[in-house]
Design a protein around this motif. Structure first.
Motif, short mmCIF file in Angstrom:
data_model
loop_
_atom_site.label_atom_id
_atom_site.label_comp_id
_atom_site.label_asym_id
_atom_site.label_seq_id
_atom_site.Cartn_x
_atom_site.Cartn_y
_atom_site.Cartn_z
N ALA A 1 -20.31 -2.04 1.44
CA ALA A 1 -21.38 -1.50 2.28
C ALA A 1 -21.84 -0.21 1.61
CB ALA A 1 -20.88 -1.27 3.71
N LYS A 2 -22.42 0.69 2.38
CA LYS A 2 -22.90 1.94 1.81
C LYS A 2 -21.72 2.86 1.44
CE LYS A 2 -27.28 1.03 2.16
NZ LYS A 2 -28.08 0.77 0.93
N VAL B 1 -24.04 -9.11 6.24
CA VAL B 1 -24.93 -10.23 5.95
C VAL B 1 -25.26 -10.28 4.46
CG1 VAL B 1 -27.20 -11.24 6.39
CG2 VAL B 1 -25.89 -10.26 8.28
N ALA B 2 -25.55 -9.13 3.88
CA ALA B 2 -25.89 -9.06 2.45
C ALA B 2 -24.73 -9.55 1.59
CB ALA B 2 -26.26 -7.63 2.07
N ASN B 3 -23.50 -9.21 1.96
CA ASN B 3 -22.34 -9.63 1.17
C ASN B 3 -22.19 -11.14 1.13
OD1 ASN B 3 -21.76 -6.95 0.72
ND2 ASN B 3 -20.23 -6.82 2.35
N VAL B 4 -22.45 -11.77 2.26
CA VAL B 4 -22.38 -13.24 2.32
C VAL B 4 -23.49 -13.86 1.48
CG1 VAL B 4 -22.66 -15.23 3.86
CG2 VAL B 4 -21.23 -13.30 4.56
N GLN B 5 -24.69 -13.31 1.59
CA GLN B 5 -25.81 -13.86 0.84
C GLN B 5 -25.63 -13.69 -0.67
OE1 GLN B 5 -28.33 -15.64 2.52
NE2 GLN B 5 -28.43 -16.35 0.40
N LEU B 6 -25.04 -12.57 -1.07
CA LEU B 6 -24.78 -12.34 -2.50
C LEU B 6 -23.83 -13.39 -3.06
CD1 LEU B 6 -24.45 -8.44 -2.49
CD2 LEU B 6 -26.16 -9.75 -3.76
N ILE B 7 -22.81 -13.75 -2.29
CA ILE B 7 -21.88 -14.80 -2.73
C ILE B 7 -22.61 -16.14 -2.80
CG2 ILE B 7 -19.84 -16.15 -2.08
CD1 ILE B 7 -18.61 -13.57 -1.00
N ASN B 8 -23.38 -16.45 -1.78
CA ASN B 8 -24.10 -17.72 -1.76
C ASN B 8 -25.12 -17.83 -2.89
OD1 ASN B 8 -22.69 -18.57 0.48
ND2 ASN B 8 -24.27 -17.98 1.95
N PRO C 1 -16.27 -12.46 11.07
CA PRO C 1 -16.06 -13.89 11.30
C PRO C 1 -17.31 -14.62 11.79
CG PRO C 1 -14.81 -12.55 12.87
CD PRO C 1 -15.31 -11.64 11.83
N SER C 2 -18.13 -13.96 12.61
CA SER C 2 -19.34 -14.62 13.12
C SER C 2 -20.33 -14.88 11.99
CB SER C 2 -19.98 -13.77 14.21
OG SER C 2 -20.26 -12.46 13.74
N THR C 3 -20.50 -13.92 11.09
CA THR C 3 -21.42 -14.08 9.97
C THR C 3 -20.93 -15.15 9.00
OG1 THR C 3 -22.01 -11.74 10.14
CG2 THR C 3 -22.62 -12.86 8.11
N ALA C 4 -19.63 -15.15 8.72
CA ALA C 4 -19.05 -16.17 7.83
C ALA C 4 -19.23 -17.56 8.43
CB ALA C 4 -17.57 -15.87 7.61
N GLN D 1 -27.45 -0.28 11.28
CA GLN D 1 -28.60 -0.78 10.53
C GLN D 1 -28.63 -2.31 10.57
OE1 GLN D 1 -30.98 0.99 9.25
NE2 GLN D 1 -30.12 3.04 9.43
N PRO D 2 -29.83 -2.92 10.65
CA PRO D 2 -29.92 -4.39 10.66
C PRO D 2 -29.17 -5.01 9.49
CG PRO D 2 -32.05 -3.42 11.15
CD PRO D 2 -31.15 -2.28 10.77
N GLY D 3 -28.38 -6.04 9.80
CA GLY D 3 -27.59 -6.71 8.77
C GLY D 3 -26.19 -6.14 8.62
N SER D 4 -25.95 -4.97 9.22
CA SER D 4 -24.62 -4.36 9.13
C SER D 4 -23.70 -4.97 10.18
CB SER D 4 -24.71 -2.84 9.35
OG SER D 4 -25.04 -2.55 10.70
N ALA D 5 -22.40 -4.79 9.98
CA ALA D 5 -21.42 -5.31 10.94
C ALA D 5 -21.65 -4.71 12.32
CB ALA D 5 -20.01 -5.01 10.45
N ASN D 6 -21.95 -3.42 12.36
CA ASN D 6 -22.10 -2.77 13.66
C ASN D 6 -23.39 -3.15 14.38
OD1 ASN D 6 -19.83 -0.85 14.43
ND2 ASN D 6 -20.06 -0.47 12.24
N PHE D 7 -24.40 -3.52 13.63
CA PHE D 7 -25.60 -4.06 14.27
C PHE D 7 -25.28 -5.40 14.93
CE2 PHE D 7 -29.21 -6.96 14.09
CZ PHE D 7 -30.16 -6.27 14.82
N ILE D 8 -24.61 -6.27 14.18
CA ILE D 8 -24.29 -7.61 14.69
C ILE D 8 -23.34 -7.52 15.88
CG2 ILE D 8 -23.19 -9.81 14.09
CD1 ILE D 8 -24.15 -9.21 11.16
#
Length: 346
Positions: free
Chosen positions: A49-50, A84-91, A102-105, A158-165
């Motif tokens: 993250a940041k 969210v960004a971390n998952v998309q980077l792997i994909n 867990p919800s994002t994964a 921030q949108p896409g962050s764990a705390n936003f979700i």
């Protein structure tokens, strides 16, 4: 009868010997160079993250242990936009490891939400960091429960962050739509200042306890901590069964005089299925063989163990991690494998 001249014969032999020395020895030299040349490094990018948040030093600790204990690995913690960004980077094949929720994964693996129609390369590695939804409001405000948040200014990640979700999930399960409030996207430090200065009415953050930031807020101004209802958790568990209702004990923060029941889960480290089984096995062995050292890097690692490695994981394990956990007899592994086998990837 012609005279036999020996000079041309000597010249031919000399040329042949010279050619052998040049090309033959050169070939041996090339072979020697190939044998002694260093093995090609396998680069492992770890999405965090940041810089300045919790996840970056966690990723840096993982990278350090891998670099020291897995030959041929060159791991690096990367600053990203979070879960969210971390998952998309792997994909997208741009990263091999990442921290997420867990919800994002689950959404990535099953092709839902932000990942509908997208390729999935995600697999579970291990869980890390117990977190608790911590919702606070100034004492004396008109907010006494989650439903009172409607119409208020709400600080959220921030949108896409764990705390936003997490914050959005908690609000919606508590009966509050994002259309009912004014959401202000902030970092934790920005949100802390805004609450202390009266610029927001509600502080939403999902973190471990004690949080230095929340301690600072509670010392600067009297605060009220809002609980999570059993009904809200039941609503969340319909889709995400790995969330649970746990309590933050009294006395952790000034003003928290009794147990605070709230939404809780463990965040997770995910890994690309493109990494081979043997490499991930060695990586897993390195992490769980160096827990004491990792605990000196960041206190979050002090809670890491084989006993909680599977907690809150929402998708199947990478075969390399599964192999290591089988060897170590990780509790609940057979049940976990059976449960996640029923989840269908795209």
């Amino acid at each position: 009868m012609k005279k036999f001249t020996i000079f041309p014969l000597i010249l031919i032999v000399a040329l042949l010997v010279t050619s052998f020395l040049i090309f033959g020895c050169g070939g041996q030299q090339d072979s020697a160079e190939k044998k002694t040349s260093p093995a090609k490094k396998q680069y492992i990018s770890i999405g965090t993250a940041k810089v300045g948040g919790t996840w970056y030093p966690i990723g840096a600790g993982i990278a350090e242990v891998l670099n020291k204990n897995v030959p041929g690995i060159q791991a690096t913690a990367e600053e990203t936009n979070g879960a969210v960004a971390n998952v998309q980077l792997i994909n997208d094949g741009k990263s091999e490891v990442g921290l997420t929720m867990p919800s994002t994964a689950f959404e990535s693996y099953t092709g839902q939400g932000n990942f509908k129609g997208k390729k999935n390369l995600l697999m579970a590695w291990f869980s890390i960091e117990d977190v608790y939804q911590t919702t606070i409001v100034p004492k004396g405000s008109s907010i006494n429960s989650a439903t009172d948040i409607k119409g208020k200014r709400v600080g959220i990640g921030q949108p896409g962050s764990a705390n936003f979700i997490d914050g959005k999930l908690w609000l919606e399960a508590s009966g509050v739509s994002t259309n009912d409030i004014k959401m202000l996207y902030m970092s934790q430090s920005e949100m802390s200042d805004a609450l202390k200065n009266g610029q927001i009415d509600v502080f939403l953050w999902c973190t471990g306890y004690p949080s230095a930031s929340i301690q600072e807020i509670a010392l600067a101004r009297d605060m009220v901590f809002l609980p999570t209802s059993k009904e809200a958790i039941a609503e969340i568990q319909k889709k995400y069964p790995y969330y649970s209702l746990k309590s933050i004990p009294p006395g952790v923060y000034k003003g928290l005089d009794k147990e605070l029941p709230t939404m809780s889960y463990r965040r997770m480290v995910v890994i690309s299925e493109d990494l081979d089984e043997d490499t991930v096995y060695k990586m897993t062995k390195a992490i769980f063989g160096n827990i004491n050292y990792l605990g000196s890097v960041h206190p979050i690692f002090k809670d890491l163990s084989l006993n909680n490695a599977l907690d809150s994981l929402s998708i199947p394990l990478h075969p390399g991690a599964l192999k290591y956990f089988k060897e170590k007899g990780v509790p609940g592994l057979d049940e976990f494998v059976k449960r996640t086998k029923e989840i269908r990837s795209k």
